[in-house]
Design a protein around this motif. Structure first.
Motif: not given
Length: 332
Positions: A235, A239, A243, A287, A290
């Motif tokens: 995860t 993230q 990006w 979370r 993700f």
């Protein structure tokens, strides 16, 4: 201005591409049209006091060397200054930045009389990780003892300097004419920190011949299994992947494609693929799921990779010498 990075400015017009990277009062201007670059430089010179240093060779302590193969990025001068600053120029070299299976304890060993020097050393090493991904884990470990550093912690930090002394020429080589595709690797150790039993996440993303992003960070939860530790690490990598995709899209305006992230834990891969497979993972925070969403949306493909012999090959892509010798051979 780039939506992914506020310090990056992009101009696209027809077949002309212009990029400006700004950090305080330092600037890099590049693109595929010399006329546009000169025009921008002249326009800025009318409004600001500017000095043209020519083709980039040093930027914020990063040394850039243009070779026949591509661009080689290193921090040799900065690394040498660290050895002089902390009195390690004549020290014996080490083949690895950290002793294998070393477990540092918070309250083991004698307290340092002057912890300021230790904190300065760790801070300096953190900056060196900009071009040295192979020391990220070791530096991350010693940075956990900044508050009350002890003698064993300082010895571990000095070992990193000994390793750096024997590998000053290491850096990142970005070869020309290589396929511009983003790919990632993720891994985690389970309960590796003996102080609080937290695991450590790690990831590395390559574009072409070398790494462009990497991280080694202790997880903020206690994982109940190796699968959970790997899942949390995946995860974290997802993230960063999102990006990086946005940043690359701002620069190249390429179409969306699925990024492959390789993981060595089959259970974590199955957990990300199967939205119903949750009987033993109900305790995992929302979370951390993700990665599952990105896999199901086909933005990321989580695939398996063997550990062991292939690990050296993975890091060879991330770290090379000017003569392009493999990392494995250098450490033998």
């Amino acid at each position: 201005m780039s939506d992914a990075d506020s310090s990056l400015f992009v101009k696209l017009r027809s077949n002309v591409q212009l990029l400006v990277l700004l950090y305080v009062d330092d600037m890099i201007i590049t693109g595929n049209d010399e006329t546009e670059i000169s025009s921008l430089r002249n326009d800025l010179a009318l409004r600001f006091d500017m000095k043209n240093l020519g083709e980039v060779s040093c930027f914020l302590g990063l040394e850039v060397e243009k070779t026949e193969q591509g661009y080689f990025m290193t921090q040799q001068a900065y690394a040498r200054s660290l050895l002089d600053r902390f009195g390690m120029r004549e020290a014996k070299t080490k083949a690895t930045p950290m002793e294998p299976n070393l477990k540092l304890k918070k309250e083991e060993g004698k307290m340092l009389k002057n912890p300021k020097k230790y904190r300065q050393l760790v801070g300096s090493l953190i900056y060196l990780t900009i071009t040295r991904p192979e020391i990220s884990y070791s530096v991350g470990v010693i940075s956990q003892f900044m508050q009350e550093p002890r003698v064993p912690h300082l010895e571990a930090a000095k070992r990193i300097l000994r390793y750096i002394k024997g590998s000053l020429e290491y850096g990142l080589l970005y070869k020309k004419n290589t396929k511009f595709v983003l790919e990632g690797f993720t891994d985690a150790d389970w309960a590796g920190d003996t102080n609080d039993r937290h695991s450590t996440s790690g990831y590395c993303f390559n574009v072409g011949s070398a790494a462009v992003s990497w991280c080694s960070k202790k997880q903020d939860i206690v994982a109940l299994s190796s699968t959970e530790a790997e899942y949390v690490a995946a995860t974290m990598a997802a993230q960063e992947c999102v990006w990086l995709k946005r940043l690359i899209k701002d620069i190249l305006h390429e179409d969306e494609y699925t990024v492959e992230i390789k993981c060595d834990n089959e259970s974590a891969i199955k957990l990300a693929l199967n939205p119903v497979f949750h009987a033993r993972t109900k305790h995992i925070e929302v979370r951390h799921h993700f990665i599952r969403e990105k896999v199901l949306n086909e933005e990321i493909e989580l695939t398996g990779v063997r550990t062991g012999a292939q690990v050296a090959d993975i890091f060879t892509k991330a770290l090379v010498k000017p003569k392009f010798q493999s990392l494995r051979k250098a450490l033998e």
